[in-house]
Design a protein around this motif. Sequence first.
Motif, PDB file in Angstrom:
ATOM      1  N   LYS A   1       0.901  -1.207   0.021  1.00  0.00           N
ATOM      2  CA  LYS A   1       0.138  -0.017   0.185  1.00  0.00           C
ATOM      3  C   LYS A   1       0.749   1.150  -0.103  1.00  0.00           C
ATOM      4  O   LYS A   1       0.349   2.417   0.030  1.00  0.00           O
ATOM      5  N   THR A   2       2.085   0.847   0.038  1.00  0.00           N
ATOM      6  CA  THR A   2       2.948   2.176  -0.056  1.00  0.00           C
ATOM      7  C   THR A   2       4.126   2.092  -1.183  1.00  0.00           C
ATOM      8  O   THR A   2       4.053   0.998  -1.918  1.00  0.00           O
ATOM      9  N   ASP A   3       5.080   2.770  -1.219  1.00  0.00           N
ATOM     10  CA  ASP A   3       6.281   2.354  -2.108  1.00  0.00           C
ATOM     11  C   ASP A   3       6.877   1.206  -1.604  1.00  0.00           C
ATOM     12  O   ASP A   3       6.811   0.912  -0.452  1.00  0.00           O
ATOM     13  N   LEU A   4       7.238   0.551  -2.772  1.00  0.00           N
ATOM     14  CA  LEU A   4       8.060  -0.869  -2.512  1.00  0.00           C
ATOM     15  C   LEU A   4       9.410  -0.747  -2.958  1.00  0.00           C
ATOM     16  O   LEU A   4       9.950  -0.337  -3.900  1.00  0.00           O
ATOM     17  N   PHE A   5      10.276  -1.526  -2.286  1.00  0.00           N
ATOM     18  CA  PHE A   5      11.855  -1.550  -2.405  1.00  0.00           C
ATOM     19  C   PHE A   5      12.145  -2.914  -2.488  1.00  0.00           C
ATOM     20  O   PHE A   5      11.601  -3.875  -1.963  1.00  0.00           O
ATOM     21  N   ALA A   6      13.298  -3.129  -3.466  1.00  0.00           N
ATOM     22  CA  ALA A   6      14.039  -4.392  -3.426  1.00  0.00           C
ATOM     23  C   ALA A   6      15.475  -4.000  -3.509  1.00  0.00           C
ATOM     24  O   ALA A   6      15.751  -3.013  -4.155  1.00  0.00           O
ATOM     25  N   GLU A   7      16.408  -5.140  -3.201  1.00  0.00           N
ATOM     26  CA  GLU A   7      17.807  -4.892  -3.235  1.00  0.00           C
ATOM     27  C   GLU A   7      18.284  -5.825  -4.329  1.00  0.00           C
ATOM     28  O   GLU A   7      17.760  -6.970  -4.245  1.00  0.00           O
ATOM     29  N   PHE A   8      18.955  -5.712  -5.231  1.00  0.00           N
ATOM     30  CA  PHE A   8      19.713  -6.651  -6.104  1.00  0.00           C
ATOM     31  C   PHE A   8      21.216  -6.289  -6.103  1.00  0.00           C
ATOM     32  O   PHE A   8      21.730  -5.187  -6.329  1.00  0.00           O
TER      33      PHE A   8
ATOM     34  N   ILE B   1      10.713  -8.178  -1.229  1.00  0.00           N
ATOM     35  CA  ILE B   1      10.107  -6.869  -1.403  1.00  0.00           C
ATOM     36  C   ILE B   1       9.724  -6.492  -0.366  1.00  0.00           C
ATOM     37  O   ILE B   1       8.758  -6.953   0.278  1.00  0.00           O
ATOM     38  N   LYS B   2      10.051  -5.408   0.044  1.00  0.00           N
ATOM     39  CA  LYS B   2       9.730  -4.529   1.411  1.00  0.00           C
ATOM     40  C   LYS B   2       8.782  -3.291   1.117  1.00  0.00           C
ATOM     41  O   LYS B   2       9.195  -2.553   0.049  1.00  0.00           O
ATOM     42  N   ASP B   3       8.026  -2.613   2.103  1.00  0.00           N
ATOM     43  CA  ASP B   3       7.239  -1.560   1.919  1.00  0.00           C
ATOM     44  C   ASP B   3       8.274  -0.390   2.805  1.00  0.00           C
ATOM     45  O   ASP B   3       9.416  -0.786   3.285  1.00  0.00           O
ATOM     46  N   THR B   4       7.753   0.785   3.024  1.00  0.00           N
ATOM     47  CA  THR B   4       8.440   1.930   3.664  1.00  0.00           C
ATOM     48  C   THR B   4       8.465   1.588   4.950  1.00  0.00           C
ATOM     49  O   THR B   4       9.490   2.251   5.721  1.00  0.00           O
ATOM     50  N   SER B   5       7.759   0.599   5.554  1.00  0.00           N
ATOM     51  CA  SER B   5       7.854   0.538   6.888  1.00  0.00           C
ATOM     52  C   SER B   5       8.956  -0.740   7.328  1.00  0.00           C
ATOM     53  O   SER B   5       8.734  -1.259   8.362  1.00  0.00           O
ATOM     54  N   ASN B   6       9.547  -1.247   6.243  1.00  0.00           N
ATOM     55  CA  ASN B   6      10.290  -2.592   6.101  1.00  0.00           C
ATOM     56  C   ASN B   6       9.567  -3.706   6.396  1.00  0.00           C
ATOM     57  O   ASN B   6      10.121  -4.753   6.886  1.00  0.00           O
ATOM     58  N   LYS B   7       8.289  -3.833   6.009  1.00  0.00           N
ATOM     59  CA  LYS B   7       7.358  -5.179   6.200  1.00  0.00           C
ATOM     60  C   LYS B   7       7.595  -5.890   4.982  1.00  0.00           C
ATOM     61  O   LYS B   7       7.311  -5.139   3.852  1.00  0.00           O
TER      62      LYS B   7
END
Length: 90
Positions: free
Chosen positions: A30-37, A65-71
């Motif tokens: 429901k927020t921006d999502l982040f991933a590390e490669f 894949i995590k959200d801005t709350s690191n979930k």
Amino acid sequence: FYMLMLIKTLGPHYKVMDKSAMIYYFRPGKTDLFAEFNLTDHDLESIKKTLETKPKMEWTREIEIKDTSNKLIARIIKVIHIQKKPTILE
């Protein structure tokens, strides 16, 4: 992204293709999502060393894949096919 990273880093003497991916969803994003490669020198050395004795290999990576709350929102299991291209003798 891993396929593109490997193509660029390994160079023209290697054939790199996406083989498969599995995605496990845990909750809606429901927020921006982040991933590390990450692609380390150790990864590259291991791939090259394996392909010295084998004609091809499958390289597997897990991406979170995590959200801005690191979930944790999703986990992706990515399989990449890699092989050394045959050399042409002159």
